[in-house]
Design a protein around this motif. Structure first.
Motif, short mmCIF file in Angstrom:
data_model
loop_
_atom_site.label_atom_id
_atom_site.label_comp_id
_atom_site.label_asym_id
_atom_site.label_seq_id
_atom_site.Cartn_x
_atom_site.Cartn_y
_atom_site.Cartn_z
N THR A 186 77.79 48.64 33.73
CA THR A 186 78.50 48.33 32.47
C THR A 186 77.55 47.67 31.47
O THR A 186 77.50 48.06 30.30
CB THR A 186 79.69 47.38 32.76
N ILE A 187 76.76 46.68 31.95
CA ILE A 187 75.81 46.00 31.08
C ILE A 187 74.78 46.99 30.52
O ILE A 187 74.47 47.01 29.34
CB ILE A 187 75.09 44.84 31.83
N HIS A 188 74.27 47.85 31.42
CA HIS A 188 73.24 48.82 31.03
C HIS A 188 73.77 49.78 29.96
O HIS A 188 73.07 50.09 28.99
CB HIS A 188 72.79 49.60 32.27
N LYS A 189 75.01 50.25 30.14
CA LYS A 189 75.60 51.19 29.17
C LYS A 189 75.82 50.51 27.83
O LYS A 189 75.60 51.11 26.78
CB LYS A 189 76.93 51.75 29.72
N LEU A 190 76.23 49.24 27.86
CA LEU A 190 76.45 48.49 26.62
C LEU A 190 75.12 48.29 25.89
O LEU A 190 75.05 48.41 24.67
CB LEU A 190 77.11 47.14 26.91
N GLN A 191 74.06 48.00 26.67
CA GLN A 191 72.73 47.81 26.07
C GLN A 191 72.24 49.10 25.43
O GLN A 191 71.65 49.09 24.36
CB GLN A 191 71.74 47.36 27.14
N GLN A 192 72.49 50.23 26.13
CA GLN A 192 72.05 51.53 25.61
C GLN A 192 72.73 51.86 24.29
O GLN A 192 72.12 52.48 23.42
CB GLN A 192 72.36 52.62 26.62
N LYS A 193 73.97 51.45 24.13
CA LYS A 193 74.70 51.71 22.88
C LYS A 193 74.07 50.95 21.71
O LYS A 193 74.06 51.41 20.59
CB LYS A 193 76.17 51.29 23.04
N LYS A 194 73.54 49.76 22.03
CA LYS A 194 72.94 48.92 20.98
C LYS A 194 71.53 49.39 20.62
O LYS A 194 71.07 49.18 19.52
CB LYS A 194 72.89 47.46 21.45
#
Lengths: 151, 69
Positions: free
Chosen positions: A137-145
């Motif tokens: 979840t953290i990784h996907k959120l970071q990728q969006k940013k």
């Protein structure tokens, strides 16, 4: 095209080989650590050595998943991958919840006669199942940013 | 291994993004980024594919220092 059937390119393939090596070493060393704990009588057969081996297997799988997520390497398709993490999360949350309840209600003890007991290992295994979901979840959120083009 | 500025410049000259080049050679954008940053040493097969996609020679893109004769 250079892409293989499993959709991994040469860099990802190279990193994946290293990840499998790390997971195998984790399994090897954690198994060794259990034997040491057993010799030191920190844990007994009745107290949950089999549960501890399950924990070791979960630890190796955790290394595998977390490193693969970190390096954007997925052995399965995007859709299946999301389902896998949701399933892992549900299993982890259930295992963690049940063991916390058992320990809190006094139905089971974390320590018996100075040695570690199985509910503690089951609780740790549940938490391990939860970690890849959190990491994903953290990784996907970071990728969006992140910007699409790296400097 | 230092940054591969030749590759970055050649890609920019062709008005291609990392994602465009990655799609052209069949790898991920992260792989192109790693090559440009000098974090990954590509195989000769990938080097040739990149050269073909950018219309440059191996010397121009992957030879460090003065081009060989």
């Amino acid at each position: 095209m250079l892409k293989k059937q499993d959709n991994l390119d040469e860099r990802q393939d190279f990193i994946r080989n290293n990840i499998f090596k790390h997971a195998f070493l984790t399994l090897l060393f954690s198994g060794f650590a259990i034997e040491v704990m057993r010799m030191m009588e920190l844990v007994t057969e009745e107290g949950g050595v089999p549960h501890l081996f399950t924990f070791c297997a979960a630890l190796s799988v955790l290394v595998l998943f977390v490193e693969m997520i970190h390096h954007d390497i997925y052995p399965i398709s995007e859709k299946t991958q999301r389902f896998t993490y949701i399933l892992l999360g549900v299993l982890g949350a259930t295992l963690t919840g049940l063991n916390i309840y058992e320990l809190a209600s006094g139905e089971a003890a974390a320590f018996i006669g100075g040695t570690l007991n199985s509910p503690l290992f089951s609780l740790a295994t549940g938490i391990l199942f939860l970690l890849p979901v959190i990491w994903y979840t953290i990784h996907k959120l970071q990728q969006k940013k992140e910007p699409q083009e790296d400097a | 291994m230092g940054k591969n500025l030749q590759l970055k410049a050649a890609r920019a000259a062709k008005d291609m993004t990392q994602a465009d080049l990655a799609a052209a050679v069949g790898v991920t954008r992260q792989t192109i980024n790693a090559i440009e940053k000098g974090d990954y040493n590509p195989t000769i097969k990938l080097c040739v594919a990149i050269c073909k996609a950018l219309g440059r020679s191996l010397d121009e893109l992957f030879w460090e220092g003065e081009p060989s004769c």
